[in-house]
Write a protein that holds these residues in place. Structure first.
Motif, mmCIF file in Angstrom:
data_model
loop_
_atom_site.group_PDB
_atom_site.id
_atom_site.type_symbol
_atom_site.label_atom_id
_atom_site.label_comp_id
_atom_site.label_asym_id
_atom_site.label_seq_id
_atom_site.Cartn_x
_atom_site.Cartn_y
_atom_site.Cartn_z
ATOM 1 N N SER A 375 36.879 -36.719 12.861
ATOM 2 C CA SER A 375 37.615 -37.943 12.557
ATOM 3 C C SER A 375 38.866 -37.956 13.418
ATOM 4 O O SER A 375 39.172 -36.972 14.099
ATOM 5 N N ALA A 376 39.583 -39.061 13.385
ATOM 6 C CA ALA A 376 40.731 -39.225 14.271
ATOM 7 C C ALA A 376 41.919 -38.401 13.800
ATOM 8 O O ALA A 376 42.188 -38.286 12.609
ATOM 9 N N MET A 377 42.635 -37.835 14.760
ATOM 10 C CA MET A 377 43.861 -37.102 14.465
ATOM 11 C C MET A 377 45.062 -37.940 14.867
ATOM 12 O O MET A 377 45.076 -38.568 15.936
ATOM 13 N N ASP A 378 46.079 -37.939 14.023
ATOM 14 C CA ASP A 378 47.306 -38.664 14.320
ATOM 15 C C ASP A 378 47.979 -38.068 15.562
ATOM 16 O O ASP A 378 48.078 -36.842 15.707
ATOM 17 N N ARG A 379 48.432 -38.928 16.466
ATOM 18 C CA ARG A 379 49.056 -38.466 17.709
ATOM 19 C C ARG A 379 50.247 -37.548 17.424
ATOM 20 O O ARG A 379 50.408 -36.502 18.071
ATOM 21 N N ARG A 380 51.078 -37.914 16.459
ATOM 22 C CA ARG A 380 52.266 -37.123 16.179
ATOM 23 C C ARG A 380 51.891 -35.716 15.699
ATOM 24 O O ARG A 380 52.561 -34.736 16.054
ATOM 25 N N LEU A 381 50.834 -35.600 14.900
ATOM 26 C CA LEU A 381 50.398 -34.284 14.436
ATOM 27 C C LEU A 381 49.937 -33.424 15.617
ATOM 28 O O LEU A 381 50.251 -32.231 15.696
ATOM 29 N N GLY A 382 49.175 -34.036 16.530
ATOM 30 C CA GLY A 382 48.736 -33.315 17.720
ATOM 31 C C GLY A 382 49.909 -32.852 18.571
ATOM 32 O O GLY A 382 49.926 -31.725 19.079
ATOM 33 N N LEU A 383 50.918 -33.717 18.730
ATOM 34 C CA LEU A 383 52.107 -33.348 19.498
ATOM 35 C C LEU A 383 52.863 -32.211 18.811
ATOM 36 O O LEU A 383 53.360 -31.293 19.477
ATOM 37 N N PHE A 384 52.968 -32.266 17.482
ATOM 38 C CA PHE A 384 53.675 -31.201 16.774
ATOM 39 C C PHE A 384 53.030 -29.848 17.041
ATOM 40 O O PHE A 384 53.713 -28.874 17.385
ATOM 41 N N PHE A 385 51.698 -29.759 16.865
ATOM 42 C CA PHE A 385 51.037 -28.475 17.065
ATOM 43 C C PHE A 385 51.176 -27.997 18.511
ATOM 44 O O PHE A 385 51.376 -26.804 18.762
ATOM 45 N N ALA A 386 51.078 -28.916 19.465
ATOM 46 C CA ALA A 386 51.248 -28.530 20.865
ATOM 47 C C ALA A 386 52.653 -27.976 21.087
ATOM 48 O O ALA A 386 52.838 -26.946 21.755
ATOM 49 N N GLY A 387 53.656 -28.660 20.524
ATOM 50 C CA GLY A 387 55.028 -28.183 20.648
ATOM 51 C C GLY A 387 55.239 -26.853 19.943
ATOM 52 O O GLY A 387 56.126 -26.076 20.315
ATOM 53 N N ALA A 388 54.422 -26.590 18.911
ATOM 54 C CA ALA A 388 54.522 -25.331 18.170
ATOM 55 C C ALA A 388 53.684 -24.219 18.794
ATOM 56 O O ALA A 388 53.586 -23.125 18.240
ATOM 57 N N GLY A 389 53.062 -24.508 19.944
ATOM 58 C CA GLY A 389 52.340 -23.469 20.669
ATOM 59 C C GLY A 389 50.861 -23.383 20.403
ATOM 60 O O GLY A 389 50.205 -22.428 20.821
ATOM 61 N N VAL A 390 50.290 -24.386 19.698
ATOM 62 C CA VAL A 390 48.841 -24.432 19.472
ATOM 63 C C VAL A 390 48.339 -25.773 20.007
ATOM 64 O O VAL A 390 48.521 -26.809 19.371
ATOM 65 N N HIS A 391 47.723 -25.759 21.167
ATOM 66 C CA HIS A 391 47.277 -26.999 21.808
ATOM 67 C C HIS A 391 45.922 -27.409 21.245
ATOM 68 O O HIS A 391 44.960 -26.642 21.311
ATOM 69 N N ILE A 392 45.877 -28.610 20.678
ATOM 70 C CA ILE A 392 44.654 -29.114 20.060
ATOM 71 C C ILE A 392 44.012 -30.132 21.000
ATOM 72 O O ILE A 392 44.653 -31.105 21.397
ATOM 73 N N TYR A 393 42.758 -29.892 21.347
ATOM 74 C CA TYR A 393 42.030 -30.787 22.237
ATOM 75 C C TYR A 393 41.091 -31.628 21.381
ATOM 76 O O TYR A 393 40.068 -31.144 20.899
ATOM 77 N N GLU A 394 41.482 -32.877 21.189
ATOM 78 C CA GLU A 394 40.705 -33.744 20.309
ATOM 79 C C GLU A 394 39.497 -34.310 21.043
ATOM 80 O O GLU A 394 39.573 -34.674 22.220
ATOM 81 N N GLY A 395 38.380 -34.389 20.329
ATOM 82 C CA GLY A 395 37.158 -34.933 20.899
ATOM 83 C C GLY A 395 36.490 -35.902 19.946
ATOM 84 O O GLY A 395 36.967 -36.155 18.838
ATOM 85 N N TYR A 396 35.357 -36.420 20.392
ATOM 86 C CA TYR A 396 34.616 -37.411 19.610
ATOM 87 C C TYR A 396 33.127 -37.217 19.836
ATOM 88 O O TYR A 396 32.670 -36.937 20.958
ATOM 89 N N GLY A 397 32.376 -37.354 18.774
ATOM 90 C CA GLY A 397 30.931 -37.285 18.907
ATOM 91 C C GLY A 397 30.274 -37.598 17.582
ATOM 92 O O GLY A 397 30.941 -37.876 16.579
ATOM 93 N N LEU A 398 28.960 -37.560 17.567
ATOM 94 C CA LEU A 398 28.178 -37.852 16.373
ATOM 95 C C LEU A 398 27.054 -36.835 16.268
ATOM 96 O O LEU A 398 26.783 -36.087 17.215
ATOM 97 N N THR A 399 26.379 -36.828 15.130
ATOM 98 C CA THR A 399 25.177 -36.018 15.025
ATOM 99 C C THR A 399 24.203 -36.413 16.129
ATOM 100 O O THR A 399 23.574 -35.565 16.761
#
Length: 619
Positions: A375-399
């Motif tokens: 599901s979609a991740m909020d941009r601000r949450l992704g930025l927070f984790f990246a700034g905290a040293g854990v880079h999250i690479y968001e993707g998209y797909g289906l079964t």
């Protein structure tokens, strides 16, 4: 590579990421188990918890021997090439063992969520004509037993917690290894590996037919393109903890990719922070793959801990610094900014010691990268984790696309988007905004359902049912789902997803569903995160109230109203939430209001809460 937007708008209508230099898949998924054991028998392939809860290493040779012994047992008990065998269990070591043993003999695996009802089990096992089933414990066995009289093809029912693995080892001990190898060598990339039933927000689940080649292409492409993010530092051994449901395509892809990529991995059956954090600390993965819900829970737990310790102000400042720092780094990567200022870098270093480093330590200390989907991740949450040293690479797909169809590349992440197509994939935006996909990972069709297959597949193109847009660089942003678009009585079309996600950003909110189809305006039903609410009450010296009284608390209602106001800033006045109601109970899968993958069943919710929805529109 790129198409040009025929309408003259800035975005693209189509974007193709060229295929990598990978050789075409050959053979089947189980071959790699035997190849790894032959090439490096002492390599640690998996971690497995013993009876005392300690992690023990499983080498490639040991795993090969277990797969081979189980495959012989399956053959001895009548499983044949092309047979379908169901697995109903949480994520655990034995699921992976059965997957590769069944693939070794050319059988097809039908995953079943462990929370499935008897009727759901009946439909999947009946539709797939399953001949044998593996369950975790007696409760699962009883669930199937209640419908077994309607499943005449089901010959065997094995129970993990009753020792079925050893039972099958013993049953096949007399067979020669070569019998398994003859079956395995008959498997080709076009052979069916699994039939995964979509959880379905409406109607009966459909069985997605996914081949060995689909999985091999998907896994190998992800390994080649994203392999650098598997490590916490250059040269270390990659390791991940798998806690996604193996009944879901995302979890299965992680499992296959780990085995094919030589990544040590372990299993954790529970997706809650209380169970996860101790295993993350003990297993010490270098990366992990999760759904946004997990990252939201980790963030919320860190915030609550800071508030309890009287450091709420410092934590919020740390969040602000992390977001600004990651935002500046993103701008620099795209050549539109100089990067963080000297002052921001100093603040970031300070908070890395005080806040970010402690968060990383709670996740095992070695995690620097993660991948998110489902599901979609909020941009601000992704930025927070990246700034905290854990880079999250968001993707998209289906079964239907064997998990990831797009993902953010490691070197140029665009937070808030789901990235570019994975190599070998084309994303096309249809005239009505629907996302269409084309690539070697697109499934073969729906089992026993030619009508649904014809609706989904068009000359190899998968019509996803999701709505989105491509920017000028080929990055995809999801904007909604075709079937979920609401049309008010005034004719205004509204995509509920963006509103619901922003309301859910509030720490007290668990779920939000936006309503308003054929109604004069948009409204919402909101449920609460009980753990967060308990913390909120304690911090304000309020007594814990029964749910029916709690939802009428004026201060609580004001908090939720702030979340609604924040969501309304994202849309026009005609699309905004005019009113809302806080519900005393969350939407649950047990009550038929959520799918097993935690998606809202909109029709079921609106029916169950018809009175509450009607009250939202009373003058």
């Amino acid at each position: 590579m790129r198409g040009v937007d025929e309408s003259g708008e800035r975005g693209l209508r189509e974007f193709t990421n060229p295929p990598s230099a990978l050789a075409p898949p050959v053979g089947g998924l189980a071959d790699v188990v035997f190849e790894r054991a032959r090439e490096n028998p002492a390599h640690v392939a998996l971690g497995r918890k013993d009876g005392a809860g300690r992690w023990r290493d499983v080498t490639s040779a040991e795993f090969r021997d277990e797969v081979l012994a189980l495959a012989k047992g399956l053959l001895a008990r009548g499983v044949r090439f092309g047979d379908r065998v169901a697995i109903m269990s949480p994520t655990r070591y034995e699921w992976t063992l059965f997957d590769f043993a069944l693939w070794s003999v050319g059988a097809q695996v039908v995953p079943v969520y462990p929370t499935s009802s008897p009727e759901q089990c009946f439909w999947m096992l009946h539709d797939a004509e399953v001949s044998a089933a593996v369950v975790e414990h007696e409760d699962h066995a009883m669930t199937i037993a209640t419908v077994i009289d309607r499943l005449p093809r089901l010959r065997e029912l094995w129970q993990l917690d009753a020792g079925c693995v050893q039972e099958l080892y013993d049953a096949g001990a007399h067979l020669d290894d070569e019998v398994v190898h003859r079956h395995r060598q008959a498997v080709t990339p076009d052979s069916v590996a699994t039939v995964i039933y979509t959880s379905g927000t409406t109607g009966r689940p459909k069985g997605c037919v996914i081949s060995h080649g689909n999985f091999m292409y998907e896994a190998d492409t992800v390994i080649e393109r994203w392999e650098p993010v598997f490590h916490s530092k250059k040269g270390d051994e990659a390791a991940t903890l798998l806690f996604l449901p193996l009944a879901h395509v995302f979890g299965r892809m992680v499992q296959v990719a780990a085995i094919r990529g030589g990544v040590r991995f372990g299993h954790q059956p529970q997706m809650n922070a209380a169970a996860l954090l101790p295993d993350l600390a003990a297993f010490r993965p270098t990366f992990f793959l999760a759904v946004p819900y997990i990252f939201e829970k980790v963030f919320s737990a860190a915030r609550r801990k800071a508030e309890k310790e009287g450091r709420a102000g410092a934590f919020e400042k740390a969040v602000e610094v992390a977001v600004k720092y990651a935002d500046a780094m993103e701008a620099k990567a795209w050549g539109i900014g100089p990067g963080p200022s000297a002052g921001l870098r100093m603040q970031h270093q300070l908070f890395d010691k005080l806040v970010y480093g402690k968060m990383r330590a709670a996740m095992g200390g070695r995690i620097r990268h993660a991948m998110s989907g489902g599901s979609a991740m909020d941009r601000r949450l992704g930025l927070f984790f990246a700034g905290a040293g854990v880079h999250i690479y968001e993707g998209y797909g289906l079964t239907e696309s064997t998990a990831a169809a797009t993902a953010n590349p490691p070197e140029r992440t665009r937070y808030g988007s789901v990235g570019q197509p994975v190599p070998g994939t084309t994303v096309h935006i249809a005239d009505d905004g629907e996302i269409w996909l084309h690539g070697p990972h697109v499934f073969q069709g729906y089992l026993n359902n030619p009508k649904a297959t014809d609706e989904a597949l068009h000359d190899g193109w998968l019509a996803t049912g999701d709505l989105g847009s491509l920017d000028a660089d080929g990055y995809l942003t999801i904007t909604g789902r075709k079937k979920e678009i609401l049309v008010t009585s005034g004719g205004k079309s509204v995509s509920p997803g963006v509103l619901e996600e922003r309301v859910r950003d509030h720490p007290l909110v668990a779920q939000c569903i936006v309503v308003g189809n054929d109604r004069p305006y948009i409204a919402a039903l909101v449920t609460l995160d009980q753990e967060a609410v308990d913390h909120w009450l304690a911090m304000r010296d309020k007594r814990r109230l029964p749910p029916a009284e709690l939802v009428r608390d004026a201060d609580l209602e004001a908090e939720v109203r702030r979340a609604v106001v924040a969501a309304n800033t994202l849309v026009s006045q005609a699309e905004s939430i005019r009113t809302f109601r806080i519900l005393a109970q969350p939407f649950t899968e047990e009550h038929g209001l959520l799918t097993p993958s935690l998606k809202l069943k909109r029709r079921a919710i609106e029916k169950a809460y018809a009175d509450e929805v009607a009250a939202l529109y009373q003058a």
